[in-house]
Write a protein that holds these residues in place. Structure first.
Motif, PDB file in Angstrom:
ATOM      1  N   GLY A 449       0.839  -1.208   0.000  1.00  0.00           N
ATOM      2  CA  GLY A 449       0.000   0.000   0.000  1.00  0.00           C
ATOM      3  C   GLY A 449       0.866   1.247   0.000  1.00  0.00           C
ATOM      4  N   THR A 450       0.274   2.355   0.374  1.00  0.00           N
ATOM      5  CA  THR A 450       0.997   3.628   0.455  1.00  0.00           C
ATOM      6  C   THR A 450       1.112   4.045   1.916  1.00  0.00           C
ATOM      7  N   GLY A 451       2.294   4.490   2.295  1.00  0.00           N
ATOM      8  CA  GLY A 451       2.509   4.951   3.652  1.00  0.00           C
ATOM      9  C   GLY A 451       3.425   6.149   3.678  1.00  0.00           C
ATOM     10  N   ALA A 452       3.211   7.061   4.627  1.00  0.00           N
ATOM     11  CA  ALA A 452       4.040   8.263   4.718  1.00  0.00           C
ATOM     12  C   ALA A 452       4.310   8.593   6.179  1.00  0.00           C
ATOM     13  N   HIS A 453       5.445   9.261   6.399  1.00  0.00           N
ATOM     14  CA  HIS A 453       5.792   9.698   7.746  1.00  0.00           C
ATOM     15  C   HIS A 453       6.755  10.872   7.614  1.00  0.00           C
ATOM     16  N   VAL A 454       6.690  11.790   8.605  1.00  0.00           N
ATOM     17  CA  VAL A 454       7.593  12.942   8.607  1.00  0.00           C
ATOM     18  C   VAL A 454       8.018  13.222  10.042  1.00  0.00           C
ATOM     19  N   GLU A 455       9.260  13.644  10.217  1.00  0.00           N
ATOM     20  CA  GLU A 455       9.763  14.089  11.518  1.00  0.00           C
ATOM     21  C   GLU A 455      10.436  15.448  11.310  1.00  0.00           C
ATOM     22  N   PHE A 456      10.077  16.408  12.185  1.00  0.00           N
ATOM     23  CA  PHE A 456      10.535  17.773  12.014  1.00  0.00           C
ATOM     24  C   PHE A 456      11.708  18.075  12.939  1.00  0.00           C
ATOM     25  N   ILE A 457      12.549  18.955  12.474  1.00  0.00           N
ATOM     26  CA  ILE A 457      13.716  19.360  13.234  1.00  0.00           C
ATOM     27  C   ILE A 457      13.291  20.065  14.528  1.00  0.00           C
ATOM     28  N   ASP A 458      14.014  19.797  15.615  1.00  0.00           N
ATOM     29  CA  ASP A 458      13.797  20.440  16.914  1.00  0.00           C
ATOM     30  C   ASP A 458      12.400  20.159  17.471  1.00  0.00           C
ATOM     31  N   THR A 459      11.874  18.974  17.091  1.00  0.00           N
ATOM     32  CA  THR A 459      10.550  18.582  17.563  1.00  0.00           C
ATOM     33  C   THR A 459      10.602  17.142  18.047  1.00  0.00           C
ATOM     34  N   ASP A 460      10.211  16.898  19.306  1.00  0.00           N
ATOM     35  CA  ASP A 460      10.207  15.531  19.832  1.00  0.00           C
ATOM     36  C   ASP A 460       9.293  14.646  18.982  1.00  0.00           C
ATOM     37  N   PRO A 461       9.673  13.360  18.797  1.00  0.00           N
ATOM     38  CA  PRO A 461      10.818  12.670  19.415  1.00  0.00           C
ATOM     39  C   PRO A 461      12.082  12.674  18.545  1.00  0.00           C
ATOM     40  N   ASN A 462      12.183  13.601  17.587  1.00  0.00           N
ATOM     41  CA  ASN A 462      13.315  13.629  16.663  1.00  0.00           C
ATOM     42  C   ASN A 462      14.566  14.192  17.358  1.00  0.00           C
ATOM     43  N   PRO A 463      15.609  13.361  17.548  1.00  0.00           N
ATOM     44  CA  PRO A 463      16.815  13.855  18.218  1.00  0.00           C
ATOM     45  C   PRO A 463      17.861  14.417  17.257  1.00  0.00           C
ATOM     46  N   PHE A 464      17.551  14.442  15.945  1.00  0.00           N
ATOM     47  CA  PHE A 464      18.546  14.837  14.947  1.00  0.00           C
ATOM     48  C   PHE A 464      18.209  16.196  14.339  1.00  0.00           C
ATOM     49  N   LEU A 465      19.227  16.908  13.894  1.00  0.00           N
ATOM     50  CA  LEU A 465      19.045  18.248  13.323  1.00  0.00           C
ATOM     51  C   LEU A 465      18.691  18.134  11.845  1.00  0.00           C
ATOM     52  N   ALA A 466      17.533  17.581  11.573  1.00  0.00           N
ATOM     53  CA  ALA A 466      17.089  17.392  10.192  1.00  0.00           C
ATOM     54  C   ALA A 466      15.582  17.219  10.177  1.00  0.00           C
ATOM     55  N   THR A 467      14.960  17.677   9.089  1.00  0.00           N
ATOM     56  CA  THR A 467      13.559  17.376   8.804  1.00  0.00           C
ATOM     57  C   THR A 467      13.513  16.456   7.601  1.00  0.00           C
ATOM     58  N   VAL A 468      12.875  15.318   7.767  1.00  0.00           N
ATOM     59  CA  VAL A 468      12.757  14.350   6.666  1.00  0.00           C
ATOM     60  C   VAL A 468      11.324  13.824   6.639  1.00  0.00           C
ATOM     61  N   GLY A 469      10.697  13.914   5.474  1.00  0.00           N
ATOM     62  CA  GLY A 469       9.394  13.289   5.244  1.00  0.00           C
ATOM     63  C   GLY A 469       9.492  12.381   4.037  1.00  0.00           C
ATOM     64  N   LEU A 470       8.951  11.183   4.155  1.00  0.00           N
ATOM     65  CA  LEU A 470       9.041  10.210   3.067  1.00  0.00           C
ATOM     66  C   LEU A 470       7.688   9.541   2.841  1.00  0.00           C
ATOM     67  N   MET A 560      11.159   3.546   7.919  1.00  0.00           N
ATOM     68  CA  MET A 560      10.527   2.359   8.481  1.00  0.00           C
ATOM     69  C   MET A 560       9.113   2.650   8.991  1.00  0.00           C
ATOM     70  N   ASP A 561       8.884   3.855   9.527  1.00  0.00           N
ATOM     71  CA  ASP A 561       7.520   4.215   9.928  1.00  0.00           C
ATOM     72  C   ASP A 561       6.614   4.307   8.703  1.00  0.00           C
ATOM     73  N   ALA A 562       7.119   4.892   7.626  1.00  0.00           N
ATOM     74  CA  ALA A 562       6.338   4.966   6.380  1.00  0.00           C
ATOM     75  C   ALA A 562       6.061   3.566   5.844  1.00  0.00           C
ATOM     76  N   LEU A 563       7.066   2.697   5.928  1.00  0.00           N
ATOM     77  CA  LEU A 563       6.934   1.327   5.435  1.00  0.00           C
ATOM     78  C   LEU A 563       5.905   0.551   6.269  1.00  0.00           C
ATOM     79  N   ARG A 564       5.899   0.796   7.598  1.00  0.00           N
ATOM     80  CA  ARG A 564       4.906   0.141   8.466  1.00  0.00           C
ATOM     81  C   ARG A 564       3.489   0.536   8.050  1.00  0.00           C
ATOM     82  N   ARG A 565       3.320   1.831   7.735  1.00  0.00           N
ATOM     83  CA  ARG A 565       1.994   2.291   7.323  1.00  0.00           C
ATOM     84  C   ARG A 565       1.592   1.711   5.965  1.00  0.00           C
ATOM     85  N   ALA A 566       2.588   1.557   5.069  1.00  0.00           N
ATOM     86  CA  ALA A 566       2.296   0.989   3.743  1.00  0.00           C
ATOM     87  C   ALA A 566       2.059  -0.514   3.822  1.00  0.00           C
ATOM     88  N   GLY A 567       2.838  -1.178   4.666  1.00  0.00           N
ATOM     89  CA  GLY A 567       2.751  -2.631   4.781  1.00  0.00           C
ATOM     90  C   GLY A 567       3.569  -3.329   3.708  1.00  0.00           C
TER      91      GLY A 567
END
Length: 679
Positions: A449-470, A560-567
């Motif tokens: 299926g289709t799955g998506a996830h995003v984590e924003f910079i300086d926002t919990d629980p993201n500990p890294f200085l990057a924003t990535v959405g896939l 991996m979060d996006a992949l979990r949502r896609a299955g």
């Protein structure tokens, strides 16, 4: 001297010719006979005696099979033929795959006794898909039980109807068997030739229907045959024996007349592909490359993917041997020294000047087995990894994997014979004794299926200085992994985008169940970073600035979060099989096939035997091979080859992870940050 070399290149044509076959069809013996006929060797070597030119490895001589591809050269009048002898055993199909990328033409060898076999079909299907001009040579017409007419019918039925017999065999099955070519004006031959050629040529078809003898002349038909053969539309068939030499002169004439010479301008931009890498006596890398354009000279710097290298020596193939030269020109195959970081499949120079079919990544199925390799002496663990790394340079598809937790090394395999060869190579060349675990089947995961996830910079629980959405979407089978940008390329430094793309492809080597995720599209939907920050004295402050490492570390969690949502669904490799067995055992054979999860099709009766086609899980092929003699009184014959992947029913098998496990966020972050602090 240089001008003389260029003049010779203009006067002579080059043809890079592959010899391909199912194991034991006699292709290495054919290579020996061709070299002897051309005057390159004085005495024909024997596969059984281990004295052939192309099987130079000690292991090849011991086993009497070809394991590594080998290049030899001979001349047919003004044509220099670089002949590449390839392995016939299906366990070494990766060697064949790499050779296909450099060929101008091929000779497919088929045994007049065994006929069309599983590997024969795999090879011809691939040759036709890639459009490689191919002649067929039916070998061993002098052997007992040879039946050229039966094999010719099999070629048309099981390979392609576009085969044209160029002669017949007198006294097949006897030592006195002789190949008799059809005369150019033989009416039965010209009628068959015109019929096959007309199916692919409108002008010839019109002349054939109208009976226009002025067009259907022997000379006109021969010219049309050469044209359609070079375009891989038809396949002339020759008969003969590599042992007695009958039929060889007709085959060599056809190689010169019907197959296309290598093309390419010596004064064009440098462009070529590397199809083999070996180590020299001092451990230095030696690259085998086919040059499609330009000239490579000693001391030239040659562009490679992401780097370049300086060529320190060049050898080209002449009259059976590799000869040192100052340069290699377009159309030739050469051995190149000095390219220390070169890898199999690398493009030399400008990839735009390499024809598309010569850059295809995979022509055959990937390995379907995996095994753990363990050193018999624990002190050899480091040496074993180094040795397997070197073997992976020569065969990338063994796909070396190391589990840092269990301290285990795994390799991918095509079959059990390949395992034995790796064991012998490690012992003979590296002095390392090893044991293998029982081979297990390599599955794949496919996105459902289709799955998506995003984590924003300086926002919990993201500990890294990057924003990535896939976003992950399924793609058609066989298309691989595609990475796309759904954000502006200028939104952040290119190195950050590149870090995400590379990490996506690395991470998908292990999906939700631990298997490689194939055939999907991953789109980057969000991006963001903190620009480089400095203190008053211009000291770089990592805690306030994004780096490529932040994107590499965050991407697996998001993906991996996006992949979990896609299955994903686990698929297992399936083999297509052909089983020949006595008719009276058919009733006991069917239940055994059912227990092995085989799906047979309706059987075909041929005399006193039944022929059963069907599909069977790759994991059960070995069990069928072992059970077959008992089920068929030793009279059963089995052919099998990979066909496709099919969804696993029931509980999907899992594969132990060898990464930092981004499926467990707490564990992953602890491991990654600990590694970063140590680094």
């Amino acid at each position: 001297m240089q001008a003389h070399t260029h003049q010779q290149e203009k006067l002579h044509h080059t043809l890079n010719l592959g010899i391909l076959a199912h194991v034991d069809a006699g292709k290495t013996s054919l290579t020996e006979r061709l070299l002897h006929s051309a005057g390159v060797i004085d005495e024909i070597g024997s596969v059984d005696a281990g004295s052939t030119q192309t099987d130079s490895l000690a292991l090849e001589r011991q086993r009497g099979i070809t394991i590594k591809s080998a290049v030899v050269s001979f001349a047919i009048d003004d044509v220099t033929v670089n002949l590449i002898d390839t392995p016939g055993h299906p366990d070494f199909i990766a060697e064949v795959e790499r050779v296909l990328s450099v060929l101008d033409g091929a000779v497919l060898v088929v045994s007049a006794v065994e006929g069309v076999q599983a590997q024969t079909r795999v090879l011809m299907r691939t040759l036709r898909r890639l459009g490689i001009p191919t002649l067929v040579f039916v070998n061993k017409v002098d052997r007992r039980s040879a039946d050229p007419e039966r094999v010719l019918a099999e070629l048309a039925r099981r390979l392609t109807p576009a085969v044209i017999p160029m002669g017949t065999v007198h006294a097949p099955g006897a030592h006195a068997a002789r190949y008799i070519p059809y005369a150019a004006d033989d009416p039965r031959f010209t009628a068959r030739l015109a019929e096959v050629l007309a199916e692919r040529d409108d002008e010839l078809l019109s002349a054939y229907v109208e009976g226009d003898a002025a067009v259907l002349t022997p000379g006109g038909l021969r010219a049309a045959l050469a044209d359609q053969t070079r375009r891989a539309q038809v396949h002339p068939v020759f008969f003969g024996s590599a042992m007695t030499g009958t039929g060889l002169s007709a085959l060599t004439d056809a190689v010169k007349e019907l197959l296309p010479a290598a093309a390419g301008a010596a004064d064009g931009p440098v462009a070529g592909t590397v199809f083999k890498v070996e180590r020299g006596p001092s451990g230095e890398k030696v690259a085998y490359a086919r040059l499609f354009s330009g000239t490579v000279r000693v001391r030239d710097r040659v562009a490679l993917p992401g780097l370049d290298g300086k060529v320190t020596a060049v050898s080209v193939f002449e009259r059976g041997a590799a000869v040192r030269r100052d340069a290699v020109t377009a159309g030739r195959i050469a051995k190149l020294w000095g390219l220390h970081r070169v890898r199999i499949g690398d493009v030399l120079g400008d990839p735009r000047h390499v024809p598309e079919r010569h850059t295809a990544a995979h022509h055959f199925a990937p390995p379907t087995l995996e095994t753990v390799v363990a050193p018999r002496c624990a002190a050899d663990r480091g040496a074993l990894h180094a040795a397997l790394t070197q073997l992976a340079e020569q065969d990338p598809l063994i796909d070396l994997r190391q589990d840092p937790l269990r301290q285990e090394i795994s390799v991918s395999l095509y079959g059990e014979v390949q395992k034995e060869v790796i064991e012998a190579t490690l012992a003979d060349e590296f002095g390392i004794g090893v044991d293998f675990r029982e081979s297990t089947t390599l599955c794949v995961e496919r996105v459902v299926g289709t799955g998506a996830h995003v984590e924003f910079i300086d926002t919990d629980p993201n500990p890294f200085l990057a924003t990535v959405g896939l976003r992950v979407d399924p793609a058609p089978a066989g298309t691989g992994v595609e990475f796309r940008l759904g954000v502006e390329l200028g939104a952040m430094p290119y190195a950050f985008f590149k870090a995400v793309e590379e990490t996506v492809k690395e991470t998908l080597a292990q999906g939700l169940h631990g298997w490689e995720v194939s055939d999907c599209v991953v789109t980057m939907t969000h991006s963001g970073y903190w620009p480089r920050q400095s203190h008053a004295h211009a000291v770089f402050d990592k805690s306030m600035s994004s780096t490529a490492g932040d994107f590499r570390q965050l991407t697996p969690l998001v993906l991996m979060d996006a992949l979990r949502r896609a299955g994903t669904r686990v698929h297992e490799p399936m083999h297509r099989f052909r089983l020949t067995a006595p008719a009276d055992v058919f009733g006991t054979l069917l239940p055994a096939l059912g227990r092995l999860r085989a799906v047979p099709h309706a059987p075909t009766a041929e005399g006193s035997v039944y022929i059963i086609d069907g599909v069977i899980p790759a994991a059960r092929v070995h069990g069928l091979e072992q059970a077959l003699p008992g089920l068929t009184r030793g009279e059963g014959e089995l052919e099998s080859a990979f066909d496709h992947y099919a969804p696993v029913t029931g509980t999907p098998p899992a594969r132990p992870r060898t990464d930092h496990n981004p499926l467990d966020r707490k564990e992953y972050v602890q491991r990654v940050t600990r590694r970063t602090r140590v680094g």
